[in-house]
Design an enzyme around this catalytic site. Structure first.
Site, PDB file in Angstrom:
ATOM      1  N   LYS A  36       0.910  -1.270   0.169  1.00 24.93           N
ATOM      2  CA  LYS A  36      -0.061   0.017  -0.079  1.00 24.93           C
ATOM      3  C   LYS A  36       0.934   1.364  -0.066  1.00 24.93           C
ATOM      4  O   LYS A  36       0.448   2.328  -0.237  1.00 24.93           O
ATOM      5  CB  LYS A  36      -0.967  -0.040   1.109  1.00 24.93           C
ATOM      6  CG  LYS A  36      -0.288   0.318   2.582  1.00 24.93           C
ATOM      7  CD  LYS A  36      -1.399   0.300   3.739  1.00 24.93           C
ATOM      8  CE  LYS A  36      -0.817   0.485   4.868  1.00 24.93           C
ATOM      9  NZ  LYS A  36      -0.471   1.889   5.305  1.00 24.93           N
ATOM     10  N   ASP A  37       2.082   1.152   0.433  1.00 23.79           N
ATOM     11  CA  ASP A  37       2.961   2.122   0.484  1.00 23.79           C
ATOM     12  C   ASP A  37       3.758   2.389  -0.931  1.00 23.79           C
ATOM     13  O   ASP A  37       4.734   3.260  -0.889  1.00 23.79           O
ATOM     14  CB  ASP A  37       4.073   2.290   1.672  1.00 23.79           C
ATOM     15  CG  ASP A  37       3.034   2.322   2.906  1.00 23.79           C
ATOM     16  OD1 ASP A  37       2.283   3.122   2.908  1.00 23.79           O
ATOM     17  OD2 ASP A  37       3.557   1.879   3.886  1.00 23.79           O
ATOM     18  N   ARG A  46      -7.431   9.244   3.334  1.00 19.44           N
ATOM     19  CA  ARG A  46      -8.531   8.400   2.962  1.00 19.44           C
ATOM     20  C   ARG A  46      -9.276   7.968   4.473  1.00 19.44           C
ATOM     21  O   ARG A  46     -10.597   8.108   4.480  1.00 19.44           O
ATOM     22  CB  ARG A  46      -8.142   6.950   2.654  1.00 19.44           C
ATOM     23  CG  ARG A  46      -9.174   6.032   2.513  1.00 19.44           C
ATOM     24  CD  ARG A  46      -8.477   4.558   2.227  1.00 19.44           C
ATOM     25  NE  ARG A  46      -7.542   3.988   3.262  1.00 19.44           N
ATOM     26  CZ  ARG A  46      -7.649   3.421   4.223  1.00 19.44           C
ATOM     27  NH1 ARG A  46      -8.960   3.217   4.470  1.00 19.44           N
ATOM     28  NH2 ARG A  46      -6.772   3.089   5.013  1.00 19.44           N
ATOM     29  N   ARG A  47      -8.367   7.692   5.331  1.00 21.29           N
ATOM     30  CA  ARG A  47      -9.081   7.727   6.750  1.00 21.29           C
ATOM     31  C   ARG A  47      -9.878   8.901   7.473  1.00 21.29           C
ATOM     32  O   ARG A  47     -11.090   8.902   8.086  1.00 21.29           O
ATOM     33  CB  ARG A  47      -8.170   6.943   7.615  1.00 21.29           C
ATOM     34  CG  ARG A  47      -7.570   5.580   7.502  1.00 21.29           C
ATOM     35  CD  ARG A  47      -6.729   5.211   8.178  1.00 21.29           C
ATOM     36  NE  ARG A  47      -6.030   3.869   8.085  1.00 21.29           N
ATOM     37  CZ  ARG A  47      -4.916   3.349   8.139  1.00 21.29           C
ATOM     38  NH1 ARG A  47      -3.885   4.151   8.281  1.00 21.29           N
ATOM     39  NH2 ARG A  47      -4.474   2.051   7.859  1.00 21.29           N
ATOM     40  N   ARG A  83       2.176  10.893  12.172  1.00 21.29           N
ATOM     41  CA  ARG A  83       3.358  10.179  11.466  1.00 21.29           C
ATOM     42  C   ARG A  83       4.488   9.468  12.609  1.00 21.29           C
ATOM     43  O   ARG A  83       4.117   9.542  13.809  1.00 21.29           O
ATOM     44  CB  ARG A  83       4.237  11.360  11.060  1.00 21.29           C
ATOM     45  CG  ARG A  83       3.826  11.880   9.600  1.00 21.29           C
ATOM     46  CD  ARG A  83       3.590  11.356   8.533  1.00 21.29           C
ATOM     47  NE  ARG A  83       4.784  10.572   8.238  1.00 21.29           N
ATOM     48  CZ  ARG A  83       6.049  11.029   7.573  1.00 21.29           C
ATOM     49  NH1 ARG A  83       6.227  12.283   7.428  1.00 21.29           N
ATOM     50  NH2 ARG A  83       6.964  10.101   7.583  1.00 21.29           N
ATOM     51  N   ARG A 141       3.884   5.882  17.146  1.00 21.52           N
ATOM     52  CA  ARG A 141       2.277   6.275  17.193  1.00 21.52           C
ATOM     53  C   ARG A 141       1.646   5.824  18.389  1.00 21.52           C
ATOM     54  O   ARG A 141       0.759   6.612  18.830  1.00 21.52           O
ATOM     55  CB  ARG A 141       1.533   5.899  15.988  1.00 21.52           C
ATOM     56  CG  ARG A 141       2.167   6.227  14.610  1.00 21.52           C
ATOM     57  CD  ARG A 141       1.347   5.754  13.631  1.00 21.52           C
ATOM     58  NE  ARG A 141       1.921   5.815  12.256  1.00 21.52           N
ATOM     59  CZ  ARG A 141       1.404   5.680  11.080  1.00 21.52           C
ATOM     60  NH1 ARG A 141       0.174   5.456  11.036  1.00 21.52           N
ATOM     61  NH2 ARG A 141       2.168   5.594   9.948  1.00 21.52           N
ATOM     62  N   CYS A 192      -1.017  10.523  -2.576  1.00 22.62           N
ATOM     63  CA  CYS A 192      -1.000  10.269  -1.317  1.00 22.62           C
ATOM     64  C   CYS A 192      -1.899  11.342  -0.642  1.00 22.62           C
ATOM     65  O   CYS A 192      -2.324  10.994   0.590  1.00 22.62           O
ATOM     66  CB  CYS A 192       0.229  10.456  -0.621  1.00 22.62           C
ATOM     67  SG  CYS A 192       1.300  12.152  -0.350  1.00 22.62           S
TER      68      CYS A 192
END
Length: 310
Positions: A88-89, A136-137, A154, A160, A247
């Site tokens: 996904k990255d 997106r989130r 980040r 996190r 992104c």
């Protein structure tokens, strides 16, 4: 298959990235037991620009490609033989000279919520602060709860989680796959259904890239490819590429095989403020995986209009 030298796997150095690289190593050793016996696979940590700069959002400093640029360069300079990525990255436009060869069997695709204050998304209210660096989130959260405050979060997963513990936010949204791989899924307060938040393209998938033309390494790496996962992520990534998503674009997509052994792709575009969402889906045979992605892109583009991307 004989490899004269140790096989070198390039990866980011985070705990999750190392888990993923070791998963690839284990899969290769299952296929080639002599590699385990001879300890002939080395994992090379590579620090990327995305790891170094954790104070700005990805959209400000160059996008998801910052998590792969230095790894790509090491691969092209033959300092490593293959590279392992959270797919996904990985940008849809892979640098010239590099090919996506294999994808391991996909992990859980869903997002998850962690919190010390609330038990579910439904219990979030006005004034609650949710941490996520994903547009997106953020868009999905604002669609569900317009009065939430979303803040960038980040850093690697441990960083996190420490920010959550320190009270920087009331909850945070992460990929369930990473939590599973690190063995800390028990910390999850809610696994979010895909009907509520459609995952990121290729979420939960580990991708392996090689140098184009390195036939021996490519032949070896193909042995650990999960075909169904590859078909699905190719479908999703073709949709993302056709949309020209960055992104900073709130795009979700998920392809799965139905009971007729066809691929069913769902895509969604959400306005950054969550005020509107556009859905599209398409079904087709696996050999048409990329076309399915293009078809969903066309439908989404029609519904959202060109202004959405400005």
């Amino acid at each position: 298959m004989k490899i004269k030298k140790n096989l070198r796997i390039g990866t980011r150095g985070s705990l999750l990235a190392m888990k993923q690289a070791n998963e690839v190593k284990e899969e290769l050793e299952k296929k080639f037991p002599e590699m385990r016996a001879q300890s002939s696979i080395d994992i090379i940590k590579i620090k990327t620009s995305g790891d170094i700069n954790q104070n700005q959002s990805l959209s400000e400093i160059g996008g998801k490609g910052l998590f792969s640029k230095e790894i790509d360069q090491a691969l092209l300079r033959s300092e490593v033989d293959l590279a392992v990525h959270s797919l996904k990255d990985l940008e849809t436009a892979i640098p010239e000279g590099i090919v996506l060869v294999s994808v391991l069997k996909r992990e859980d695709v869903r997002d998850a919520m962690l919190s010390n204050k609330v038990s579910s998304l439904a219990s979030l209210g006005r004034g609650n602060v949710v941490g996520t660096c994903s547009p997106r989130r953020k868009a999905h959260l604002l669609r569900l709860h317009p009065h939430l405050q979303c803040v960038d979060l980040r850093g690697n997963l441990q960083t996190r989680m420490q920010k959550l513990e320190n009270g920087n936010c009331d909850a945070m949204i992460l990929a369930m796959a990473g939590l599973n791989r690190l063995g800390i899924a028990s910390l999850v307060k809610e696994v979010i259904p895909i009907e509520t938040i459609l995952p990121a393209v290729a979420q939960g998938a580990i991708g392996i890239t090689c140098r184009k033309g390195d036939k021996k390494i490519i032949e070896l790496v193909k042995m650990v490819n999960d075909k169904q996962t590859m078909d699905c992520v190719k479908c999703e990534r073709s949709m993302l590429a056709a949309l020209g998503g960055t992104c900073n674009t709130p795009i979700g997509g998920l392809a799965v095989f139905n009971n007729k052994n066809e691929i069913w792709l769902r895509g969604i575009l959400v306005k950054p403020d969550g005020t509107e969402a556009f859905h599209a889906s398409c079904t087709g045979m696996a050999v048409e995986s990329e076309k399915i992605g293009y078809d969903v892109e066309i439908e989404l583009y029609k519904k959202a209009g060109s202004n959405f991307f400005e």
